[in-house]
Write a protein that holds these residues in place. Structure first.
Motif, PDB file in Angstrom:
ATOM      1  N   ASN A 142       3.772  11.435  -1.548  1.00  0.00           N
ATOM      2  CA  ASN A 142       4.698  10.526  -2.216  1.00  0.00           C
ATOM      3  C   ASN A 142       5.724  10.073  -0.993  1.00  0.00           C
ATOM      4  O   ASN A 142       5.968   8.978  -0.769  1.00  0.00           O
ATOM      5  CB  ASN A 142       5.577  10.878  -3.358  1.00  0.00           C
ATOM      6  N   VAL A 156       0.673  -1.159  -0.091  1.00  0.00           N
ATOM      7  CA  VAL A 156       0.049  -0.067   0.047  1.00  0.00           C
ATOM      8  C   VAL A 156       0.885   1.383  -0.110  1.00  0.00           C
ATOM      9  O   VAL A 156       0.616   2.166  -0.751  1.00  0.00           O
ATOM     10  CB  VAL A 156      -0.978   0.012   1.244  1.00  0.00           C
ATOM     11  N   GLY A 157       1.866   1.128   0.760  1.00  0.00           N
ATOM     12  CA  GLY A 157       2.822   2.276   0.796  1.00  0.00           C
ATOM     13  C   GLY A 157       3.463   2.555  -0.657  1.00  0.00           C
ATOM     14  O   GLY A 157       3.499   3.760  -1.064  1.00  0.00           O
ATOM     15  N   TYR A 158       3.953   1.666  -1.169  1.00  0.00           N
ATOM     16  CA  TYR A 158       4.487   1.568  -2.669  1.00  0.00           C
ATOM     17  C   TYR A 158       3.445   2.177  -3.561  1.00  0.00           C
ATOM     18  O   TYR A 158       3.689   3.076  -4.344  1.00  0.00           O
ATOM     19  CB  TYR A 158       4.956   0.328  -3.198  1.00  0.00           C
ATOM     20  N   TYR A 159       2.111   1.583  -3.403  1.00  0.00           N
ATOM     21  CA  TYR A 159       1.051   2.251  -4.359  1.00  0.00           C
ATOM     22  C   TYR A 159       0.863   3.628  -4.122  1.00  0.00           C
ATOM     23  O   TYR A 159       0.762   4.414  -5.088  1.00  0.00           O
ATOM     24  CB  TYR A 159      -0.308   1.163  -3.994  1.00  0.00           C
ATOM     25  N   ILE A 160       0.869   4.138  -2.883  1.00  0.00           N
ATOM     26  CA  ILE A 160       0.868   5.597  -2.783  1.00  0.00           C
ATOM     27  C   ILE A 160       1.864   6.260  -3.336  1.00  0.00           C
ATOM     28  O   ILE A 160       1.748   7.392  -4.047  1.00  0.00           O
ATOM     29  CB  ILE A 160       0.392   5.859  -1.124  1.00  0.00           C
ATOM     30  N   PHE A 161       3.144   5.835  -2.838  1.00  0.00           N
ATOM     31  CA  PHE A 161       4.388   6.378  -3.395  1.00  0.00           C
ATOM     32  C   PHE A 161       4.308   6.424  -5.057  1.00  0.00           C
ATOM     33  O   PHE A 161       4.746   7.676  -5.584  1.00  0.00           O
ATOM     34  CB  PHE A 161       5.565   5.810  -2.956  1.00  0.00           C
ATOM     35  N   THR A 193       1.293   8.886  -6.525  1.00  0.00           N
ATOM     36  CA  THR A 193       1.419  10.045  -6.334  1.00  0.00           C
ATOM     37  C   THR A 193       2.498  10.530  -7.281  1.00  0.00           C
ATOM     38  O   THR A 193       2.378  11.716  -8.208  1.00  0.00           O
ATOM     39  CB  THR A 193       2.132  10.332  -5.126  1.00  0.00           C
ATOM     40  N   MET A 224       5.585   4.688   4.658  1.00  0.00           N
ATOM     41  CA  MET A 224       5.052   3.391   4.984  1.00  0.00           C
ATOM     42  C   MET A 224       5.670   2.229   4.632  1.00  0.00           C
ATOM     43  O   MET A 224       5.659   1.113   5.455  1.00  0.00           O
ATOM     44  CB  MET A 224       3.600   3.435   4.512  1.00  0.00           C
ATOM     45  N   THR A 252       4.695  10.311   2.388  1.00  0.00           N
ATOM     46  CA  THR A 252       3.880   9.449   3.084  1.00  0.00           C
ATOM     47  C   THR A 252       4.167   7.951   2.773  1.00  0.00           C
ATOM     48  O   THR A 252       3.943   7.004   3.617  1.00  0.00           O
ATOM     49  CB  THR A 252       2.272   9.926   3.238  1.00  0.00           C
ATOM     50  N   GLY A 253       3.830   7.676   1.470  1.00  0.00           N
ATOM     51  CA  GLY A 253       3.883   6.235   0.980  1.00  0.00           C
ATOM     52  C   GLY A 253       5.315   5.681   1.269  1.00  0.00           C
ATOM     53  O   GLY A 253       5.457   4.568   1.611  1.00  0.00           O
ATOM     54  N   ASP A 254       6.349   6.544   0.826  1.00  0.00           N
ATOM     55  CA  ASP A 254       7.550   6.068   1.263  1.00  0.00           C
ATOM     56  C   ASP A 254       7.846   5.821   2.750  1.00  0.00           C
ATOM     57  O   ASP A 254       8.615   4.779   3.111  1.00  0.00           O
ATOM     58  CB  ASP A 254       8.582   7.343   0.948  1.00  0.00           C
TER      59      ASP A 254
END
Length: 496
Positions: free
Chosen positions: A428, A367-372, A375, A434, A430-432
């Motif tokens: 980005n 999920v963190g990678y998806y957001i990163f 974005t 996570m 934030t995802g990083d």
């Protein structure tokens, strides 16, 4: 990058701009149905500062001197703690406090420099130089959607646009193909060769890190590549650490920033993790699910970096940072030794996670990678189409602004306020964070050492938020204030 990969290591390295630029020198500015008209008159009166500071305050100077003095010891401390104390960071401190050990005895127990390690590292760096300089990219002709080959970088503060040979994915594939071929067929060296020489390699990487940083420092005075992009603060410590030249090069194509940010350290990242896994297999007869998770999640990040290397040319490491010890030593030493602490920890402390724990770590990392990635993809799509695209099914909104480069040219930028960029100004990051937390949670909770990474990344990325926004405020002036009014939060919606 020392304090990066972002990521941007770096996050990988460490480390990313929140703005997307449609850079074209324009003396006249047109309005937009989605964006506000930029005011150029204010910028014509007084050009804004763009890039690293020309003057150094006492706080920045103190931080620079402390990092120069203590960063190498931080790296040594963590590696030594694993080698001598099973990755406990409290035991060596307690031994020192109780008089059961001294700094000298700890130093003497650590493996010293060896010529075998020097030979390994020299071959490694030379091989990466050859791949970078002598093997033009062909992957962009084979892989749909991949952007490689000769690409333009972003405009520098002096108004220059450099060209780069983007072939990092190809270098990574060739390197790992040879690694696998050796492990399965040729047996030229042991798959554990890296960890077997880990501390001697630490001394070798330090030698290269200091050598390249010192060379870049001297080069900036004697034969800079682009004198217009050099910045001299008048303070030798700040100049040495943060760099003077913006894009130091040897010849037309050997770019110090791109090579050291994206070759010896990041290509090695996944090889180091594979060496850890091989050592775990050698010591215990099996590889834990935690080691597999760390290898998979960090490999996703590394591959993402190389797949998007052309995009990386427009991130903070290339577009803002000058090349000094911060990047030179950081990419050679800090990145490969501290970004891989989780795998090293699992060699000394094999952790077999329960199925729910492993699933939770995997989900958090993905999920963190998806957001990163989403974005950054939104920003890249917006930049490439100059806003003529759909973000989350809608036409993106943005604030149109302008800035002046050192050559006097007026340029336009669009700051997007849609998608993840409308949720927070640095989603980005934030995802990083996570993903970084997922790496640490894979190691369980018995020791603090593997959690250094999330603490470091939080400090790094929060500092980057502040530093990047200070630069943007200087660059865009009142237009930046309109943007922060439209997107109120930095990292966490409704919190920060």
């Amino acid at each position: 990058m020392l304090l990066m990969k972002t990521r941007e290591v770096a996050q990988h390295h460490r480390y990313n701009y929140i703005m997307t630029t449609a850079d074209a020198v324009r003396k006249r500015h047109k309005g937009s149905s989605n964006g506000a008209r930029a005011g150029v008159k204010d910028q014509e009166k007084e050009p804004v500062q763009w890039g690293r500071a020309w003057e150094v305050d006492w706080f920045s100077l103190t931080a620079v001197i402390l990092l120069l003095c203590f960063a190498p010891f931080i790296v040594f401390f963590f590696i030594m703690a694993c080698d001598q104390y099973q990755c406990s960071i409290s035991h060596p401190l307690l031994d020192l406090y109780n008089g059961e050990a001294t700094l000298l005895t700890i130093w003497n127990r650590a493996p010293s420099f060896t010529w075998a390690a020097a030979k390994i590292y020299a071959i490694w760096v030379t091989f990466q130089v050859v791949l970078y300089m002598c093997v033009p990219d062909i992957m962009h002709k084979i892989l749909p959607g991949y952007v490689g080959g000769v690409q333009d970088g972003a405009r520098t503060p002096a108004g220059l646009i450099n060209k780069y040979e983007v072939n990092g994915l190809q270098c990574w594939i060739i390197t790992h193909a040879l690694w696998v071929a050796n492990a399965q067929y040729f047996h030229w060296f042991s798959p554990t060769i890296i960890i077997d020489n880990w501390i001697p390699l630490l001394w070798c990487t330090n030698i290269l890190g200091y050598a390249v940083s010192t060379f870049a420092f001297i080069k900036a005075y004697l034969f800079p590549t682009n004198p217009e992009d050099c910045k001299f603060t008048g303070n030798i410590f700040y100049n040495y650490m943060m760099g003077i030249e913006f894009n130091p090069r040897i010849g037309k194509w050997f770019d110090f920033k791109l090579f050291f940010n994206g070759r010896p350290g990041i290509v090695a990242w996944t090889l180091i993790n594979l060496s850890y896994a091989a050592k775990q297999q050698e010591l215990y007869g099996y590889v834990t699910n935690s080691m597999i998770l760390v290898n998979v999640l960090q490999a996703i990040y590394v591959l993402d970096f190389f797949w998007n290397e052309a995009w990386y040319l427009r991130t903070i490491d290339i577009c803002h940072d000058h090349f000094g010890w911060y990047l030179g030593w950081g990419d050679c030493v800090w990145l490969p030794f501290l970004y891989t602490l989780q795998g090293l920890y699992l060699v000394y402390n094999p952790v077999q996670l329960s199925t729910p724990h492993a699933a939770g770590v995997l989900i958090l990392g993905l999920v963190g990678y998806y957001i990163f990635r989403s974005t950054n993809h939104q920003k890249d799509l917006f930049r490439r189409t100059e806003g003529n695209c759909n973000i989350w099914g809608k036409k993106p909104t943005f604030i149109e602004c302008s800035y002046r480069s050192a050559d006097g040219g007026i340029h336009k930028s669009k700051l997007m306020t849609s998608g993840f960029w409308g949720v927070a100004r640095h989603m980005n990051y934030t995802g990083d964070l996570m993903g970084s937390l997922a790496y640490c949670l894979a190691c369980g909770g018995e020791h603090l050492l593997p959690y250094f990474y999330i603490v470091y990344m939080t400090i790094l990325l929060v500092h980057r938020c502040i530093r990047d926004e200070h630069r943007c405020r200087n660059k865009y002036g009142k237009d930046w204030e309109r943007y922060t009014a439209a997107v109120s939060y930095r990292l966490l919606p409704n919190i920060f």
